[in-house]
Design a protein around this motif. Structure first.
Motif, PDB file in Angstrom:
ATOM      1  N   GLU A  12       0.837  -1.211   0.000  1.00  0.00           N
ATOM      2  CA  GLU A  12       0.000   0.000   0.000  1.00  0.00           C
ATOM      3  C   GLU A  12       0.870   1.259   0.000  1.00  0.00           C
ATOM      4  O   GLU A  12       0.550   2.248  -0.659  1.00  0.00           O
ATOM      5  CB  GLU A  12      -0.948  -0.012   1.207  1.00  0.00           C
ATOM      6  CG  GLU A  12      -2.091  -1.000   1.033  1.00  0.00           C
ATOM      7  CD  GLU A  12      -2.817  -1.360   2.323  1.00  0.00           C
ATOM      8  OE1 GLU A  12      -3.952  -1.836   2.227  1.00  0.00           O
ATOM      9  OE2 GLU A  12      -2.263  -1.184   3.427  1.00  0.00           O
ATOM     10  N   LEU A  13       1.964   1.218   0.733  1.00  0.00           N
ATOM     11  CA  LEU A  13       2.857   2.379   0.778  1.00  0.00           C
ATOM     12  C   LEU A  13       3.610   2.550  -0.546  1.00  0.00           C
ATOM     13  O   LEU A  13       3.832   3.663  -1.015  1.00  0.00           O
ATOM     14  CB  LEU A  13       3.834   2.245   1.946  1.00  0.00           C
ATOM     15  CG  LEU A  13       3.147   2.510   3.294  1.00  0.00           C
ATOM     16  CD1 LEU A  13       3.902   1.853   4.438  1.00  0.00           C
ATOM     17  CD2 LEU A  13       3.028   4.011   3.536  1.00  0.00           C
ATOM     18  N   GLU A  14       3.966   1.426  -1.152  1.00  0.00           N
ATOM     19  CA  GLU A  14       4.693   1.458  -2.421  1.00  0.00           C
ATOM     20  C   GLU A  14       3.810   2.041  -3.528  1.00  0.00           C
ATOM     21  O   GLU A  14       4.282   2.758  -4.397  1.00  0.00           O
ATOM     22  CB  GLU A  14       5.082   0.003  -2.765  1.00  0.00           C
ATOM     23  CG  GLU A  14       5.806  -0.209  -4.061  1.00  0.00           C
ATOM     24  CD  GLU A  14       5.936  -1.705  -4.398  1.00  0.00           C
ATOM     25  OE1 GLU A  14       5.270  -2.550  -3.744  1.00  0.00           O
ATOM     26  OE2 GLU A  14       6.697  -2.022  -5.317  1.00  0.00           O
ATOM     27  N   SER A  15       2.503   1.740  -3.478  1.00  0.00           N
ATOM     28  CA  SER A  15       1.636   2.097  -4.597  1.00  0.00           C
ATOM     29  C   SER A  15       0.748   3.310  -4.319  1.00  0.00           C
ATOM     30  O   SER A  15       0.016   3.736  -5.210  1.00  0.00           O
ATOM     31  CB  SER A  15       0.764   0.889  -4.966  1.00  0.00           C
ATOM     32  OG  SER A  15       0.004   0.485  -3.844  1.00  0.00           O
ATOM     33  N   SER A  16       0.799   3.865  -3.114  1.00  0.00           N
ATOM     34  CA  SER A  16      -0.074   4.992  -2.782  1.00  0.00           C
ATOM     35  C   SER A  16       0.329   6.259  -3.546  1.00  0.00           C
ATOM     36  O   SER A  16       1.480   6.684  -3.509  1.00  0.00           O
ATOM     37  CB  SER A  16       0.009   5.254  -1.268  1.00  0.00           C
ATOM     38  OG  SER A  16      -0.248   6.607  -0.972  1.00  0.00           O
ATOM     39  N   ASN A  17      -0.641   6.883  -4.230  1.00  0.00           N
ATOM     40  CA  ASN A  17      -0.360   8.139  -4.941  1.00  0.00           C
ATOM     41  C   ASN A  17       0.075   9.222  -3.974  1.00  0.00           C
ATOM     42  O   ASN A  17       1.000   9.982  -4.251  1.00  0.00           O
ATOM     43  CB  ASN A  17      -1.603   8.618  -5.704  1.00  0.00           C
ATOM     44  CG  ASN A  17      -1.861   7.762  -6.921  1.00  0.00           C
ATOM     45  OD1 ASN A  17      -0.944   7.140  -7.465  1.00  0.00           O
ATOM     46  ND2 ASN A  17      -3.114   7.701  -7.340  1.00  0.00           N
ATOM     47  N   GLY A  66       9.182  -0.536  -1.756  1.00  0.00           N
ATOM     48  CA  GLY A  66       9.411  -1.374  -2.932  1.00  0.00           C
ATOM     49  C   GLY A  66      10.656  -2.230  -2.836  1.00  0.00           C
ATOM     50  O   GLY A  66      10.835  -3.172  -3.616  1.00  0.00           O
ATOM     51  N   GLU A  67      11.541  -1.907  -1.903  1.00  0.00           N
ATOM     52  CA  GLU A  67      12.780  -2.681  -1.742  1.00  0.00           C
ATOM     53  C   GLU A  67      12.624  -3.847  -0.765  1.00  0.00           C
ATOM     54  O   GLU A  67      13.544  -4.633  -0.569  1.00  0.00           O
ATOM     55  CB  GLU A  67      13.903  -1.770  -1.224  1.00  0.00           C
ATOM     56  CG  GLU A  67      14.361  -0.716  -2.228  1.00  0.00           C
ATOM     57  CD  GLU A  67      15.115  -1.333  -3.395  1.00  0.00           C
ATOM     58  OE1 GLU A  67      15.762  -2.370  -3.209  1.00  0.00           O
ATOM     59  OE2 GLU A  67      15.024  -0.771  -4.506  1.00  0.00           O
ATOM     60  N   ILE A  68      11.467  -3.939  -0.110  1.00  0.00           N
ATOM     61  CA  ILE A  68      11.284  -4.968   0.917  1.00  0.00           C
ATOM     62  C   ILE A  68      10.871  -6.294   0.281  1.00  0.00           C
ATOM     63  O   ILE A  68       9.950  -6.332  -0.529  1.00  0.00           O
ATOM     64  CB  ILE A  68      10.197  -4.522   1.928  1.00  0.00           C
ATOM     65  CG1 ILE A  68      10.633  -3.234   2.638  1.00  0.00           C
ATOM     66  CG2 ILE A  68       9.900  -5.636   2.939  1.00  0.00           C
ATOM     67  CD1 ILE A  68       9.551  -2.588   3.462  1.00  0.00           C
ATOM     68  N   GLY A  69      11.533  -7.361   0.672  1.00  0.00           N
ATOM     69  CA  GLY A  69      11.118  -8.719   0.324  1.00  0.00           C
ATOM     70  C   GLY A  69      10.747  -8.879  -1.141  1.00  0.00           C
ATOM     71  O   GLY A  69      11.525  -8.550  -2.025  1.00  0.00           O
ATOM     72  N   ASP A  70       9.546  -9.399  -1.383  1.00  0.00           N
ATOM     73  CA  ASP A  70       9.045  -9.571  -2.737  1.00  0.00           C
ATOM     74  C   ASP A  70       7.571  -9.205  -2.747  1.00  0.00           C
ATOM     75  O   ASP A  70       7.025  -8.780  -1.726  1.00  0.00           O
ATOM     76  CB  ASP A  70       9.282 -11.016  -3.207  1.00  0.00           C
ATOM     77  CG  ASP A  70       8.710 -12.033  -2.227  1.00  0.00           C
ATOM     78  OD1 ASP A  70       7.563 -11.845  -1.771  1.00  0.00           O
ATOM     79  OD2 ASP A  70       9.408 -13.012  -1.892  1.00  0.00           O
TER      80      ASP A  70
END
Lengths: 159, 284
Positions: free
Chosen positions: B80-85, B99-103
């Motif tokens: 949600e944090l990676e994709s939140s506008n 976006g760098e966390i895990g997969d």
């Protein structure tokens, strides 16, 4: 009801399931051993390989890293839920047509993860496909045919 | 791998969760996304007698903006944090870190509050939360308090959270227009954890570094602010030489981790190199 056990209700591939389970039962074991859906595989058991991927409330998750009780009330799709009316899902067809598997062990998780990828990004580049499948390991193919299979599916799904 | 037996509760309010925590004390663990705790339980590194699953607690999910501050609910997932506008617009380094966390699957389930509370020394969020000088809202049976991220991480897997407290929100002040950020990480190839992760938040005035904050994870038992780097660069021109000289101080005064993946000397060098590159990234 035994105090330590919990009743859970789920919908898996459109069918309702109700069971009483031990809280420590992992979702992957619930799917395979309680619900009898063995398409979801147990691979590394350490949240790395992705063989156990299923879709829980719209999100691809590693079901070895989720308790069955956490899925109470959830809508779940497993590999068994993708084909409709005897017709392979376009991603399954892509793996068939583009030779996206050899031993096949990683394939259910790979297809389910690809399903999430194409839902979020219907027209992914090769890099985006590789990035979108970073949580799934294949030890046979070298991935190239898996990428081809997802590209086949993306084209087909866009009609 | 099967965890030890435990009793499971799924409260739907913070008050209910706190009451359960008070009742069970040290026997209980809070379960959020489960992507740190469940692996530890499967290996029986953690054997809580009681698990309090807070994923159904209302009001702990999502990101909003209020008076120039992003308010991030503890149960907000990395995805949600990676994709939140809103996050991408206002504080892009948060989205970049997520976006760098895990997969993909891990990001779908893991939460920012869970990761911070677990305080793995190689987790990604601590670096960025430190560099952004975030505030953490904590609720306990005695009421609520807000503490600085810099006061949160105490020891290996140990935070300022008391046994009867829950982290509920992360507050990040939206940086000024002339502020940029960069999170740079070397992934441990098998696990995806950070062998070194450096978050830089930089405010520029022309070519001058007006202010800089550097958070580093993966290098020590406890994530830290590289204050020697910050003071070496603040007020100076952002030349390649100045950046490189400041980055040399990235591991100064730090007790450096050593394990099968990286020796002390290698980690120390990684911290310097990744600090230099992260500053260059933020400055460019």
């Amino acid at each position: 009801m035994n105090k330590s056990r919990k009743q859970i209700n789920t919908t898996i591939n459109g069918e309702d399931y109700t069971h009483e389970v031990e809280p420590r039962l992992l979702l992957v074991h619930y799917l395979r051993e309680v619900a009898g859906l063995t398409g979801t595989h147990v691979g590394c058991e350490t949240s790395l390989c992705g063989a156990c991927t299923a879709i829980v409330d719209g999100q691809a998750v590693k079901t070895c890293t989720m308790l069955a009780v956490q899925a109470d009330g959830a809508e779940i799709t497993t590999i068994e839920g993708l084909a409709q009316d005897g017709e392979l899902h376009p991603i399954q067809e892509g793996f068939w047509e583009r030779h996206g598997l050899q031993c096949g062990f990683c394939t259910p998780g790979m297809i389910v993860a690809a399903h999430q990828l194409l839902e979020r990004n219907p027209n992914p580049s090769e890099d985006e496909i590789r990035h979108g499948l970073e949580g799934n390991f294949c030890r046979c193919t070298g991935y190239q045919h898996i990428v081809d299979a997802v590209q086949y599916a993306a084209e087909k799904m866009q009609g | 791998m099967i965890a030890s037996s435990f009793e499971y509760f799924a409260p739907t309010s913070v008050d209910e969760a706190l009451a359960l925590l008070s009742e069970h004390g040290d026997d209980a663990k809070i379960l959020a996304g489960g992507h740190s705790l469940i692996p530890a339980m499967k290996l029986r590194l953690a054997e809580p007698a009681v698990l309090i699953d807070i994923q159904r607690v209302e009001g702990l999910k999502g990101v909003s903006e209020s008076d120039g501050t992003l308010v991030i609910g503890a149960l907000t997932t990395h995805h949600e944090l990676e994709s939140s506008n809103l996050v991408n617009q206002k504080v892009p380094i948060l989205a970049q870190t997520a976006g760098e966390i895990g997969d993909v699957q891990v990001r779908n389930k893991g939460t920012i509050g869970g990761s911070l509370s677990h305080a793995d020394p190689a987790a990604d969020w601590p670096a960025t939360i430190l560099a952004l000088d975030a505030d953490l809202k904590i609720v306990g049976s005695g009421g609520e308090r807000v503490i600085k991220a810099t006061d949160f991480f105490e020891e290996l897997y140990t935070t300022a959270l008391e046994a009867d407290e829950i982290l509920t929100e992360v507050h990040v002040a939206v940086p000024a227009e002339n502020t940029t950020g960069s999170y740079l990480k070397l992934h441990q190839v098998a696990s995806g954890f950070a062998l070194t992760g450096v978050a830089v938040v930089l405010t520029k005035s022309g070519d001058i570094c007006e202010n800089i904050a550097v958070g580093i994870t993966g290098v020590s038992d406890v994530p830290y602010r590289a204050s020697e780097v910050e003071s070496a660069l603040a007020g100076r021109a952002l030349t390649a030489d100045n950046i490189a000289a400041a980055a040399e101080k990235a591991a100064d005064g730090v007790d450096i981790l050593e394990d099968i993946h990286a020796s002390e000397a290698y980690r120390s060098n990684l911290a310097k190199v990744y600090t230099r590159r992260a500053i260059e990234g933020a400055a460019s």
